[in-house]
Design an enzyme around this catalytic site. Sequence first.
Site, PDB file in Angstrom:
ATOM      1  CE1 TYR A 170      -3.727   2.459   0.570  1.00 51.25           C
ATOM      2  CE2 TYR A 170      -2.515   3.221   2.500  1.00 51.25           C
ATOM      3  CZ  TYR A 170      -3.550   3.372   1.598  1.00 51.25           C
ATOM      4  OH  TYR A 170      -4.401   4.455   1.706  1.00 51.25           O
ATOM      5  CG  ASP A 205       5.609   3.518   1.164  1.00 49.70           C
ATOM      6  OD1 ASP A 205       5.864   4.062   2.256  1.00 49.70           O
ATOM      7  OD2 ASP A 205       4.474   3.510   0.640  1.00 49.70           O
ATOM      8  CE  LYS A 265       0.420   4.533   8.456  1.00 54.19           C
ATOM      9  NZ  LYS A 265       0.534   3.957   7.125  1.00 54.19           N
TER      10      LYS A 265
END
Length: 441
Positions: free
Chosen positions: A163, A251, A279
């Site tokens: 994702y 990522d 995050k």
Amino acid sequence: MPWAPEASASRPGAAGGAGSPSGSNRDWLDRGSRVIPGGVSSPVRSFRSVGGSPYVVASGEGAFVVDVEGRRYLDYVQSWGATLLGHAAPPVVDAVCTAARLGTTFGAPTPGEVLLAEEIVRRVDGCEKVRFVSSGTEAAMTAVRLARGVTGRERVVKFAGCYHGHSDGLLAGGGSGVATLGLPGSAGVPSSAVAATVVAPYNVVPELDERVACVIVEPYAANMGLVPPLPGFLDGLRGACDAAGALLVFDEVITGFRLAYGGAVEVCGVHPDLWCFGKVIGGGLPVGAVGGSAALMDVLAPDGPVYQAGTLSGNPLATAAGLAALRAVDAAAYADLGARVGKFATALAEALGRSGHPVQVPVAGPLVGISFAAEPVTDFDGAQAAAATGLYAPLFHAMLERGIALAPSPYEVLFPGFAHTDADFDRTVALASEVAAELAA
Ligand SMILES: *Cc1c(COP(=O)(O)O)cnc(C)c1O
């Protein structure tokens, strides 16, 4: 009523205000559903993949969250990995309050963003500059645009089950919420937007050619459960990208400064050309970043031709929170957490094994997965097969009833962090053992 400082100061948590603890979970969800689609600001929060109705959080402290009915849960969601130190960690709260008193956003450079950029660059070998954005989605979008701008090529190779946020071109074959909802991508994405996206199976080095601008990968996939890279996969990607003249993008929105003090590079030894962060680097506030060598990063505007911008980018509150979170723990603390979580994962696997169903509890640093599978999961097909056993939902609900909040989807991971104690892990294992016996019956 217009905002007034005296009124707001004297009425903290006034009825009906944000975070007001009165009313049941159901009341708030129903009320929310009238004004917010599904009553949630992000789809996985709706519990659709496990059934039932979500708890509505009133507050959090350390490893715990408390819902609006006053029920306390040991929280392994941790804002999907954003809160490294747990909820309302004093150094983060202090940093945010201090920053807020000085003004929340200026639309001008600030020292805070420089300090956070220096901290990231100091820790990640090969990452010389970063550009801040406001989410992981934007970080991945910017990395892809930069890769295309640098190479003059269009094609992007991504892996099924990884994702990279919800931008049009990267949703195809996505993990996390896209997988949770069983969507092939999303309605509303024109075929032209994904025409240049190639989806390959994780853990297999794809063949690349001179049309490929970049390969984007989660170095430790954590949006289809936890799927660590097989030996040779990341090295193979590095070699294939070099041979084809394509850029390699890690990522690290989850792994960055959670997997290890220096992120995934420290663990796997493979260096990408570009990094995406998010995050953890916001300490629980909205932030993301794209990073890379100075030569590549200077292709971004204003020095280069690849445009990218953001009104709230490098936000003073978010950068202060992120810096406080990062500075609170050193490399030794990461090693200690990883060791503690390693023992926890072993014990959890043993406990869940009592269900009589084959189960895998993979672990990488402090990241933990739960997959009902006979063999370790190595790709999205395996993750989907494990999810299709339907065993995760009853586990989730039985644990939630006992005050343990796992992620409400089989495609997510557990995020034990620096606020979780060994006693918390022991209690989780004891309850998991009880639940597993129940699942067997
Ligand atoms: C969460 C996540 C994103 C998206 O970040 P947002 O802040 O939700 O936009 C991108 N990549 C990975 C690996 C993620 O886990």
